[in-house]
Design a protein around this motif. Sequence first.
Motif, mmCIF file in Angstrom:
data_model
loop_
_atom_site.group_PDB
_atom_site.id
_atom_site.type_symbol
_atom_site.label_atom_id
_atom_site.label_comp_id
_atom_site.label_asym_id
_atom_site.label_seq_id
_atom_site.Cartn_x
_atom_site.Cartn_y
_atom_site.Cartn_z
ATOM 1 N N ASP A 86 -2.050 -50.914 -10.995
ATOM 2 C CA ASP A 86 -1.011 -50.506 -10.046
ATOM 3 C C ASP A 86 -1.619 -49.790 -8.847
ATOM 4 O O ASP A 86 -1.217 -50.021 -7.700
ATOM 5 C CB ASP A 86 0.013 -49.581 -10.716
ATOM 6 C CG ASP A 86 0.843 -50.270 -11.788
ATOM 7 O OD1 ASP A 86 0.950 -51.506 -11.766
ATOM 8 O OD2 ASP A 86 1.374 -49.551 -12.653
ATOM 9 N N THR B 142 11.656 -55.384 -14.924
ATOM 10 C CA THR B 142 11.182 -54.009 -14.726
ATOM 11 C C THR B 142 9.904 -53.919 -13.882
ATOM 12 O O THR B 142 9.783 -52.980 -13.096
ATOM 13 C CB THR B 142 11.015 -53.254 -16.062
ATOM 14 O OG1 THR B 142 10.056 -53.921 -16.878
ATOM 15 C CG2 THR B 142 12.349 -53.124 -16.779
ATOM 16 N N LEU C 274 9.180 -47.458 -6.570
ATOM 17 C CA LEU C 274 8.165 -46.409 -6.450
ATOM 18 C C LEU C 274 7.390 -46.401 -5.125
ATOM 19 O O LEU C 274 7.250 -45.332 -4.523
ATOM 20 C CB LEU C 274 7.196 -46.471 -7.633
ATOM 21 C CG LEU C 274 7.802 -46.154 -9.005
ATOM 22 C CD1 LEU C 274 6.735 -46.234 -10.091
ATOM 23 C CD2 LEU C 274 8.478 -44.802 -9.015
ATOM 24 N N ASN D 139 3.708 -44.169 -11.818
ATOM 25 C CA ASN D 139 3.372 -45.494 -12.331
ATOM 26 C C ASN D 139 2.933 -45.421 -13.786
ATOM 27 O O ASN D 139 3.281 -46.289 -14.585
ATOM 28 C CB ASN D 139 2.292 -46.161 -11.476
ATOM 29 C CG ASN D 139 2.881 -47.002 -10.371
ATOM 30 O OD1 ASN D 139 3.752 -47.829 -10.606
ATOM 31 N ND2 ASN D 139 2.427 -46.781 -9.165
ATOM 32 N N TRP E 112 6.055 -45.026 -15.698
ATOM 33 C CA TRP E 112 6.793 -46.293 -15.707
ATOM 34 C C TRP E 112 6.154 -47.248 -16.707
ATOM 35 O O TRP E 112 6.862 -47.893 -17.496
ATOM 36 C CB TRP E 112 6.809 -46.908 -14.313
ATOM 37 C CG TRP E 112 7.766 -48.044 -14.161
ATOM 38 C CD1 TRP E 112 7.676 -49.294 -14.726
ATOM 39 C CD2 TRP E 112 8.975 -48.043 -13.402
ATOM 40 N NE1 TRP E 112 8.736 -50.068 -14.351
ATOM 41 C CE2 TRP E 112 9.550 -49.323 -13.538
ATOM 42 C CE3 TRP E 112 9.607 -47.100 -12.606
ATOM 43 C CZ2 TRP E 112 10.736 -49.687 -12.903
ATOM 44 C CZ3 TRP E 112 10.784 -47.462 -11.977
ATOM 45 C CH2 TRP E 112 11.345 -48.734 -12.132
ATOM 46 N N GLU E 113 4.829 -47.362 -16.655
ATOM 47 C CA GLU E 113 4.136 -48.274 -17.571
ATOM 48 C C GLU E 113 4.381 -47.872 -19.024
ATOM 49 O O GLU E 113 4.640 -48.723 -19.869
ATOM 50 C CB GLU E 113 2.636 -48.315 -17.261
ATOM 51 C CG GLU E 113 2.273 -48.926 -15.931
ATOM 52 C CD GLU E 113 2.619 -50.402 -15.785
ATOM 53 O OE1 GLU E 113 2.974 -51.064 -16.782
ATOM 54 O OE2 GLU E 113 2.535 -50.903 -14.651
ATOM 55 N N GLN F 213 8.022 -48.721 -20.037
ATOM 56 C CA GLN F 213 8.402 -50.122 -20.231
ATOM 57 C C GLN F 213 7.608 -50.804 -21.355
ATOM 58 O O GLN F 213 7.829 -51.981 -21.635
ATOM 59 C CB GLN F 213 8.306 -50.903 -18.923
ATOM 60 C CG GLN F 213 6.931 -51.180 -18.423
ATOM 61 C CD GLN F 213 6.919 -51.996 -17.134
ATOM 62 O OE1 GLN F 213 7.952 -52.442 -16.644
ATOM 63 N NE2 GLN F 213 5.746 -52.193 -16.578
ATOM 64 N N GLN G 79 9.812 -51.731 -10.461
ATOM 65 C CA GLN G 79 8.767 -50.740 -10.258
ATOM 66 C C GLN G 79 8.245 -50.799 -8.819
ATOM 67 O O GLN G 79 8.063 -49.770 -8.172
ATOM 68 C CB GLN G 79 7.634 -51.003 -11.247
ATOM 69 C CG GLN G 79 6.465 -50.069 -11.139
ATOM 70 C CD GLN G 79 5.406 -50.388 -12.187
ATOM 71 O OE1 GLN G 79 5.513 -51.341 -12.958
ATOM 72 N NE2 GLN G 79 4.367 -49.588 -12.218
ATOM 73 N N TRP G 80 8.011 -52.015 -8.314
ATOM 74 C CA TRP G 80 7.443 -52.173 -6.973
ATOM 75 C C TRP G 80 8.477 -52.090 -5.875
ATOM 76 O O TRP G 80 8.140 -51.849 -4.716
ATOM 77 C CB TRP G 80 6.617 -53.462 -6.905
ATOM 78 C CG TRP G 80 5.370 -53.204 -7.669
ATOM 79 C CD1 TRP G 80 5.126 -53.512 -8.975
ATOM 80 C CD2 TRP G 80 4.257 -52.455 -7.217
ATOM 81 N NE1 TRP G 80 3.913 -53.007 -9.349
ATOM 82 C CE2 TRP G 80 3.354 -52.357 -8.291
ATOM 83 C CE3 TRP G 80 3.926 -51.850 -6.008
ATOM 84 C CZ2 TRP G 80 2.141 -51.683 -8.187
ATOM 85 C CZ3 TRP G 80 2.708 -51.191 -5.911
ATOM 86 C CH2 TRP G 80 1.843 -51.117 -6.997
#
Length: 160
Positions: free
Chosen positions: A59, A130, A138, A26, A29-30, A33, A134-135
């Motif tokens: 998250d 995005t 992941l 996460n 990912w953060e 993005q 992500q949800w």
Amino acid sequence: MPTCDDADSGQKKTSLAYLSLLVPPNLAWEAGQLPLYTVWLTGTHGDQAYAALHCTVGDAMIALSSLGLAILALRRGDWPSHGFPAVLLATTAIGVAYTLFSEWLNVEWRGAWTYAVAMPRLPLTGSGVTPMLQWLVLPPIRLFAAQRMARQTTDFGASS
């Protein structure tokens, strides 16, 4: 025969494994993005680092809350040994639903953050694509891995 303590232990092990496996991707990912948000263009490096860390903590809270709500809603006190697919689907759905709401609330209503032009957006809500991906991606991958990890440590402990 498994006891309530065994079920509680399995839930705790799997939940902790889930959290520990979910936080690093996460964060990645953060960070990845960030160019899709205006903080990438207008913020300092400190602002960008804060945004990535702040969102990663959020998250983690969403992930554990979604899992807990799924277990409660489905009345799966025997999870993860039973009902894993239903809990996985419900956890993912709750995480996606909350993220849709949060993105709408923070972008459209509160103006807490803004998307850059590059952010692909969902037609009905205007939420970013995005965060939804992500949800959708992941949590299921990490829940499967957490279940496997918790099973291995339980099996290892049982054979000692």
